[in-house]
Design a protein around this motif. Sequence first.
Motif, mmCIF file in Angstrom:
data_model
loop_
_atom_site.group_PDB
_atom_site.id
_atom_site.type_symbol
_atom_site.label_atom_id
_atom_site.label_comp_id
_atom_site.label_asym_id
_atom_site.label_seq_id
_atom_site.Cartn_x
_atom_site.Cartn_y
_atom_site.Cartn_z
ATOM 1 N N VAL A 125 22.813 9.777 66.940
ATOM 2 C CA VAL A 125 23.488 11.032 66.608
ATOM 3 C C VAL A 125 22.431 11.982 66.059
ATOM 4 C CG1 VAL A 125 25.357 12.095 65.313
ATOM 5 C CG2 VAL A 125 25.569 9.723 66.072
ATOM 6 N N THR A 126 22.362 13.185 66.627
ATOM 7 C CA THR A 126 21.297 14.119 66.261
ATOM 8 C C THR A 126 21.876 15.445 65.789
ATOM 9 O OG1 THR A 126 19.790 13.128 67.874
ATOM 10 C CG2 THR A 126 19.246 15.338 67.078
ATOM 11 N N TYR A 127 21.351 15.916 64.649
ATOM 12 C CA TYR A 127 21.774 17.210 64.106
ATOM 13 C C TYR A 127 20.564 17.921 63.537
ATOM 14 C CZ TYR A 127 23.953 20.696 61.076
ATOM 15 O OH TYR A 127 24.311 21.873 60.471
ATOM 16 N N GLN A 128 20.232 19.073 64.117
ATOM 17 C CA GLN A 128 19.126 19.910 63.656
ATOM 18 C C GLN A 128 17.850 19.108 63.429
ATOM 19 O OE1 GLN A 128 20.460 22.265 60.299
ATOM 20 N NE2 GLN A 128 21.720 23.602 61.589
ATOM 21 N N LEU A 170 36.504 12.534 66.874
ATOM 22 C CA LEU A 170 35.181 12.418 66.269
ATOM 23 C C LEU A 170 34.604 13.808 66.091
ATOM 24 C CD1 LEU A 170 33.581 9.470 68.295
ATOM 25 C CD2 LEU A 170 34.371 9.410 65.924
ATOM 26 N N ARG A 171 34.039 14.058 64.930
ATOM 27 C CA ARG A 171 33.437 15.353 64.640
ATOM 28 C C ARG A 171 32.122 15.143 63.892
ATOM 29 N NH1 ARG A 171 36.312 16.694 67.983
ATOM 30 N NH2 ARG A 171 37.955 18.277 68.010
ATOM 31 N N GLY A 172 31.138 16.014 64.172
ATOM 32 C CA GLY A 172 29.861 15.937 63.486
ATOM 33 C C GLY A 172 29.389 17.307 63.051
ATOM 34 N N GLY A 173 28.546 17.340 62.021
ATOM 35 C CA GLY A 173 28.002 18.588 61.510
ATOM 36 C C GLY A 173 28.268 18.734 60.027
ATOM 37 N N PRO A 174 28.172 19.948 59.515
ATOM 38 C CA PRO A 174 28.470 20.171 58.098
ATOM 39 C C PRO A 174 29.948 19.869 57.823
ATOM 40 C CG PRO A 174 27.263 22.015 59.023
ATOM 41 C CD PRO A 174 27.682 21.169 60.170
ATOM 42 N N PRO A 175 30.276 19.105 56.808
ATOM 43 C CA PRO A 175 31.677 18.791 56.520
ATOM 44 C C PRO A 175 32.415 20.022 55.994
ATOM 45 C CG PRO A 175 30.267 17.961 54.785
ATOM 46 C CD PRO A 175 29.360 18.467 55.852
ATOM 47 N N PRO A 176 33.752 20.015 56.106
ATOM 48 C CA PRO A 176 34.528 21.163 55.638
ATOM 49 C C PRO A 176 34.368 21.449 54.146
ATOM 50 C CG PRO A 176 35.861 19.748 57.038
ATOM 51 C CD PRO A 176 34.603 19.008 56.742
ATOM 52 N N GLY A 218 25.551 19.085 53.336
ATOM 53 C CA GLY A 218 24.764 18.238 54.206
ATOM 54 C C GLY A 218 25.359 18.197 55.595
ATOM 55 N N ALA A 219 25.285 17.035 56.269
ATOM 56 C CA ALA A 219 25.861 16.865 57.600
ATOM 57 C C ALA A 219 26.337 15.432 57.759
ATOM 58 C CB ALA A 219 24.847 17.214 58.677
ATOM 59 N N GLU A 220 27.443 15.258 58.481
ATOM 60 C CA GLU A 220 28.062 13.948 58.621
ATOM 61 C C GLU A 220 28.656 13.788 60.017
ATOM 62 O OE1 GLU A 220 31.093 13.938 55.648
ATOM 63 O OE2 GLU A 220 29.693 13.893 53.963
ATOM 64 N N LEU A 221 28.949 12.544 60.366
ATOM 65 C CA LEU A 221 29.810 12.217 61.501
ATOM 66 C C LEU A 221 31.068 11.623 60.905
ATOM 67 C CD1 LEU A 221 30.315 11.757 64.577
ATOM 68 C CD2 LEU A 221 29.316 9.473 64.254
ATOM 69 N N TRP A 222 32.228 12.180 61.273
ATOM 70 C CA TRP A 222 33.465 11.709 60.658
ATOM 71 C C TRP A 222 34.604 11.646 61.663
ATOM 72 C CZ3 TRP A 222 31.680 16.742 59.854
ATOM 73 C CH2 TRP A 222 32.535 17.780 60.202
ATOM 74 N N ILE A 223 35.682 11.012 61.260
ATOM 75 C CA ILE A 223 36.915 10.985 62.043
ATOM 76 C C ILE A 223 37.856 12.024 61.468
ATOM 77 C CG2 ILE A 223 38.971 9.640 62.643
ATOM 78 C CD1 ILE A 223 37.203 7.165 62.725
#
Length: 546
Positions: A125-128, A170-176, A218-223
């Motif tokens: 999983v890649t983010y920035q 599935l969602r990734g990126g900065p959390p809400p 930060g950044a996460e991968l979440w459900i």
Amino acid sequence: MNGAAKGAVIGGVFLAMMGGAGYGVYALVGDAGGDDAKSTGAAAPAAPAKGTGPVSDKEAAETAKAFFAAWSAGDAAKGAELTNNPGGARDALGDFTTAALVSKVAITPGAQTGTTVAYSVAAEVTYQGVTKPLAYESKLSVVRGNTTGLPLVDWDPAVLHPQLQKGERLRGGPPPSPPVKAVDRNGKELTAEKYPSLRKVLDDLRQKYGEKLGGTGGAELWIEPATPGAPRRNLLTLVEGTPGKIQTVLDADVQEAAEKAVLRFPQASVVAVQPSTGDVLAIADHRSDGFPASVSGGRAPGSTMKIVTAAMLLDRGLVSADKVAECPPEVSWEGRRFTNLKGFKLDDETFATSFAQSCNTAFIKQIKPVGDIGALPKEAREVFGIGAEWKVGVPTVDGKVPEATGPAAAAAYIGQGEIQMNPLTMASITATARTGVFRQPVVVKASLDGRALAKASRSMKPAVAAQLVRMMKLTASSGTARAAMSAVGGSDKGAKTGSAEVDGAQNPDSWFTGFSGDVAAAAMVEGGGHGGDAAGPIVAAVLNAG
């Protein structure tokens, strides 16, 4: 990552699994959606042919191979056509490489049992510019298409990830919202991993207070949950955020005891409250549906409601703990017959004994002398705070005692009919009975955000409070709560049992509430039967921890 090893994040596993055993490893190399999909040793499998009858093991294997190849190549459209739900599968497979930020994936088929194929997924999983590995195991089944006759993957969100349920993404990126580090009243950290029942509480605190406490996301991968307001489930932290620290009034030791206690029975919930402050010490649920019934449920509380009814009758001078109260085997009110358990009766016994033995008829016989259908709702609202808008710090459902007429009014006296409670509200009722003063329950202090707490319009009369406590102590020492409360140390303890009939249910709900020293607790077990049998031991364990 949540509990199960199947969803564990394993560092370096992507490269290790690329050379794994099995009958094929399907890998996406490069950016998601690229055209350089490769398979070790062979071209991507062709789509399976149309057939008839039950799916064979060979058809299942070929279909799984083709699906894995399409998934690994980032070809959502092709993969979706190999399932029996192309629309749902297309969106989910597309999300995998876009919304979930998966840049590489290798799928290794595992053991096959009939038409069910297990497999391992190793992804990146890649983010920035930051890349983290994600590994898990899942399985799929192959079925015959109803109209096409083709063998197709029986689509379920768990095919994509074992923790996904219907409607989740599935969602990734900065959390809400930024993360929070929640601690208990003594500074001990509270995590969902150690205290699973607090997952929604912690998520609610994060959503409400994360930004106010100065955290960064930060950044996460979440459900992403299917139900609005339900807790998000973090699978992977890509970039560490800075959590804001929030102090709750929970007690880690009491919470731990509550978590263990509810595991004794399915569909069980418990809440503990400190009567002197209103502080919520513990919240725990053990339910197959994950619903936080402890604070958000609403069911008839049965005879535990007699605490409020007794306070109302004592307040009006219609009964006294030491005066005889008639307890016949049955009584009728406006055409409905009410009975005691197994038709028992009490001869020339006091109201305190009727309370301790949970005599239904002793309470219902008082509805005519009361002569006011609004008396019970008024007592609940003015003395116990039921019906006011509680601002606990997390979302709650705060109880309902509506005005009722006819048989429903009589049923309300014994906690049936239209009354709705949950362990939080019943624990608060017991805390109010313990001190004679309503203190709105809180999970975090009101000073954190300046919110106004609900207040009762009047305190309980000292004489009423004294009699109520005495009757609850009698219930614990020689009444229906004796067996459960015998496990609670000390003599300063009281309780009330309850069982509530629910339409269509085979067994009544089990309710129990009690206090010991400066701790009050209430529990409910759906379909648990008599209050002392199921809910009682849960409350006893929590009281001992307090």
